[in-house]
Design a protein around this motif. Sequence first.
Motif, PDB file in Angstrom:
ATOM      1  N   ARG A  22      -5.748 -11.201  -9.694  1.00 21.87           N
ATOM      2  CA  ARG A  22      -6.055 -10.434 -11.058  1.00 21.87           C
ATOM      3  C   ARG A  22      -6.714 -11.614 -11.874  1.00 21.87           C
ATOM      4  O   ARG A  22      -7.667 -11.243 -12.617  1.00 21.87           O
ATOM      5  N   VAL A  23      -6.117 -12.716 -11.954  1.00 21.32           N
ATOM      6  CA  VAL A  23      -6.797 -13.546 -12.907  1.00 21.32           C
ATOM      7  C   VAL A  23      -8.262 -14.129 -12.361  1.00 21.32           C
ATOM      8  O   VAL A  23      -9.108 -14.179 -13.298  1.00 21.32           O
ATOM      9  N   SER A  24      -8.361 -14.182 -11.041  1.00 21.48           N
ATOM     10  CA  SER A  24      -9.536 -14.716 -10.601  1.00 21.48           C
ATOM     11  C   SER A  24     -10.684 -13.543 -10.879  1.00 21.48           C
ATOM     12  O   SER A  24     -11.725 -13.783 -10.968  1.00 21.48           O
ATOM     13  N   GLY A  25     -10.079 -12.324 -10.515  1.00 18.40           N
ATOM     14  CA  GLY A  25     -10.940 -11.358 -11.045  1.00 18.40           C
ATOM     15  C   GLY A  25     -11.565 -11.235 -12.328  1.00 18.40           C
ATOM     16  O   GLY A  25     -12.807 -11.028 -12.618  1.00 18.40           O
ATOM     17  N   ALA A  26     -10.604 -11.519 -13.312  1.00 20.95           N
ATOM     18  CA  ALA A  26     -10.900 -11.490 -14.807  1.00 20.95           C
ATOM     19  C   ALA A  26     -11.909 -12.699 -14.924  1.00 20.95           C
ATOM     20  O   ALA A  26     -12.976 -12.518 -15.796  1.00 20.95           O
ATOM     21  N   ILE A  27     -11.501 -13.862 -14.313  1.00 23.71           N
ATOM     22  CA  ILE A  27     -12.617 -14.957 -14.560  1.00 23.71           C
ATOM     23  C   ILE A  27     -13.990 -14.629 -13.868  1.00 23.71           C
ATOM     24  O   ILE A  27     -15.078 -14.829 -14.506  1.00 23.71           O
ATOM     25  N   LEU A  28     -14.242 -13.743 -12.709  1.00 26.23           N
ATOM     26  CA  LEU A  28     -15.378 -13.318 -12.276  1.00 26.23           C
ATOM     27  C   LEU A  28     -16.247 -12.516 -13.093  1.00 26.23           C
ATOM     28  O   LEU A  28     -17.380 -12.664 -13.453  1.00 26.23           O
ATOM     29  N   VAL A  29     -15.411 -11.422 -13.727  1.00 23.29           N
ATOM     30  CA  VAL A  29     -15.906 -10.613 -14.677  1.00 23.29           C
ATOM     31  C   VAL A  29     -16.636 -11.189 -15.881  1.00 23.29           C
ATOM     32  O   VAL A  29     -17.574 -11.048 -16.434  1.00 23.29           O
ATOM     33  N   ALA A  30     -15.531 -12.243 -16.387  1.00 26.24           N
ATOM     34  CA  ALA A  30     -16.130 -12.844 -17.908  1.00 26.24           C
ATOM     35  C   ALA A  30     -17.492 -13.715 -17.351  1.00 26.24           C
ATOM     36  O   ALA A  30     -18.305 -13.851 -18.116  1.00 26.24           O
ATOM     37  N   LEU A  31     -17.571 -14.413 -16.215  1.00 29.14           N
ATOM     38  CA  LEU A  31     -18.511 -15.192 -15.718  1.00 29.14           C
ATOM     39  C   LEU A  31     -19.834 -14.369 -15.409  1.00 29.14           C
ATOM     40  O   LEU A  31     -21.006 -14.509 -15.821  1.00 29.14           O
ATOM     41  N   PHE A  56     -13.181  -5.027  -8.594  1.00 33.39           N
ATOM     42  CA  PHE A  56     -12.621  -4.682  -7.529  1.00 33.39           C
ATOM     43  C   PHE A  56     -11.237  -5.478  -7.269  1.00 33.39           C
ATOM     44  O   PHE A  56     -10.055  -5.153  -7.014  1.00 33.39           O
ATOM     45  N   ASP A  57     -11.287  -6.856  -7.626  1.00 33.56           N
ATOM     46  CA  ASP A  57     -10.377  -7.664  -7.567  1.00 33.56           C
ATOM     47  C   ASP A  57      -9.033  -7.627  -8.560  1.00 33.56           C
ATOM     48  O   ASP A  57      -8.141  -7.654  -8.335  1.00 33.56           O
ATOM     49  N   VAL A  58      -9.552  -7.042  -9.832  1.00 32.66           N
ATOM     50  CA  VAL A  58      -8.611  -6.727 -10.845  1.00 32.66           C
ATOM     51  C   VAL A  58      -7.984  -5.261 -10.426  1.00 32.66           C
ATOM     52  O   VAL A  58      -6.610  -5.170 -10.753  1.00 32.66           O
ATOM     53  N   PHE A  59      -8.684  -4.447 -10.356  1.00 33.52           N
ATOM     54  CA  PHE A  59      -8.155  -3.324 -10.104  1.00 33.52           C
ATOM     55  C   PHE A  59      -7.721  -2.648  -8.968  1.00 33.52           C
ATOM     56  O   PHE A  59      -6.640  -1.869  -8.650  1.00 33.52           O
ATOM     57  N   LEU A  60      -8.629  -2.833  -7.675  1.00 32.93           N
ATOM     58  CA  LEU A  60      -8.277  -2.030  -6.582  1.00 32.93           C
ATOM     59  C   LEU A  60      -7.448  -2.925  -5.565  1.00 32.93           C
ATOM     60  O   LEU A  60      -6.659  -2.470  -4.815  1.00 32.93           O
ATOM     61  N   PHE A  61      -7.936  -4.183  -5.487  1.00 33.07           N
ATOM     62  CA  PHE A  61      -7.492  -5.026  -4.195  1.00 33.07           C
ATOM     63  C   PHE A  61      -6.287  -5.277  -4.385  1.00 33.07           C
ATOM     64  O   PHE A  61      -5.313  -5.217  -3.508  1.00 33.07           O
ATOM     65  N   PRO A  62      -5.251  -5.417  -5.835  1.00 31.45           N
ATOM     66  CA  PRO A  62      -3.913  -5.639  -5.584  1.00 31.45           C
ATOM     67  C   PRO A  62      -3.258  -4.352  -5.524  1.00 31.45           C
ATOM     68  O   PRO A  62      -2.087  -4.282  -4.654  1.00 31.45           O
ATOM     69  N   ILE A  63      -3.671  -2.994  -5.591  1.00 30.27           N
ATOM     70  CA  ILE A  63      -3.185  -1.661  -4.992  1.00 30.27           C
ATOM     71  C   ILE A  63      -3.214  -1.787  -3.732  1.00 30.27           C
ATOM     72  O   ILE A  63      -2.308  -1.292  -2.951  1.00 30.27           O
ATOM     73  N   ILE A  64      -4.468  -2.021  -2.852  1.00 28.52           N
ATOM     74  CA  ILE A  64      -4.423  -2.297  -1.559  1.00 28.52           C
ATOM     75  C   ILE A  64      -3.334  -3.073  -0.937  1.00 28.52           C
ATOM     76  O   ILE A  64      -2.564  -2.822   0.002  1.00 28.52           O
ATOM     77  N   LEU A  65      -3.262  -4.409  -1.431  1.00 29.37           N
ATOM     78  CA  LEU A  65      -2.281  -5.443  -1.043  1.00 29.37           C
ATOM     79  C   LEU A  65      -0.656  -4.982  -1.274  1.00 29.37           C
ATOM     80  O   LEU A  65      -0.070  -5.076  -0.293  1.00 29.37           O
ATOM     81  N   SER A  66      -0.410  -4.451  -2.367  1.00 35.58           N
ATOM     82  CA  SER A  66       0.915  -3.930  -2.644  1.00 35.58           C
ATOM     83  C   SER A  66       1.343  -2.614  -1.624  1.00 35.58           C
ATOM     84  O   SER A  66       2.467  -2.685  -1.158  1.00 35.58           O
ATOM     85  N   ARG A  67       0.382  -1.801  -1.238  1.00 37.19           N
ATOM     86  CA  ARG A  67       0.624  -0.742  -0.192  1.00 37.19           C
ATOM     87  C   ARG A  67       0.575  -1.449   0.995  1.00 37.19           C
ATOM     88  O   ARG A  67       1.631  -1.033   1.832  1.00 37.19           O
ATOM     89  N   ARG A  68      -0.037  -2.446   1.515  1.00 41.78           N
ATOM     90  CA  ARG A  68       0.304  -3.056   2.741  1.00 41.78           C
ATOM     91  C   ARG A  68       1.513  -3.791   2.973  1.00 41.78           C
ATOM     92  O   ARG A  68       1.980  -3.750   3.947  1.00 41.78           O
ATOM     93  N   TRP A  69       1.864  -4.488   1.906  1.00 40.99           N
ATOM     94  CA  TRP A  69       3.118  -5.039   1.775  1.00 40.99           C
ATOM     95  C   TRP A  69       4.122  -4.315   1.459  1.00 40.99           C
ATOM     96  O   TRP A  69       5.552  -4.962   1.710  1.00 40.99           O
ATOM     97  N   SER A  70       4.234  -3.204   1.413  1.00 39.62           N
ATOM     98  CA  SER A  70       5.287  -2.252   0.816  1.00 39.62           C
ATOM     99  C   SER A  70       6.399  -2.424   1.777  1.00 39.62           C
ATOM    100  O   SER A  70       6.109  -1.847   2.979  1.00 39.62           O
ATOM    101  N   THR A  71       7.470  -2.350   1.680  1.00 47.35           N
ATOM    102  CA  THR A  71       8.753  -2.178   2.713  1.00 47.35           C
ATOM    103  C   THR A  71       9.123  -0.796   2.686  1.00 47.35           C
ATOM    104  O   THR A  71       9.785  -0.455   3.594  1.00 47.35           O
TER     105      THR A  71
END
Length: 75
Positions: A22-31, A56-71
């Motif tokens: 999320r932080v790297s996504g925010a940096i990319l948006v700022a750049l 994409f990095d801020v909003f969608l990719f964390p959701i994809i990862l959390s669903r993939r990693w969900s127990t």
Amino acid sequence: MADKASEEALAKKRWMAIQMLRVSGAILVALGLAIANGALDWPDWTAYLLIGIGMFDVFLFPIILSRRWSTNKIK
């Protein structure tokens, strides 16, 4: 007990990975915004590309990862 500790450590690593994403996504948006506003002399298409990837990095990719990693494995 070792399983619980290793599961907690894995969960902390995954949480940190999502936060850093999320932080790297925010940096990319700022750049991208800096490029779009003319602060950097780069082509306009790079600004739009960086903003898109950053969003994409801020909003969608964390959701994809959390669903993939969900127990829970809810589909």
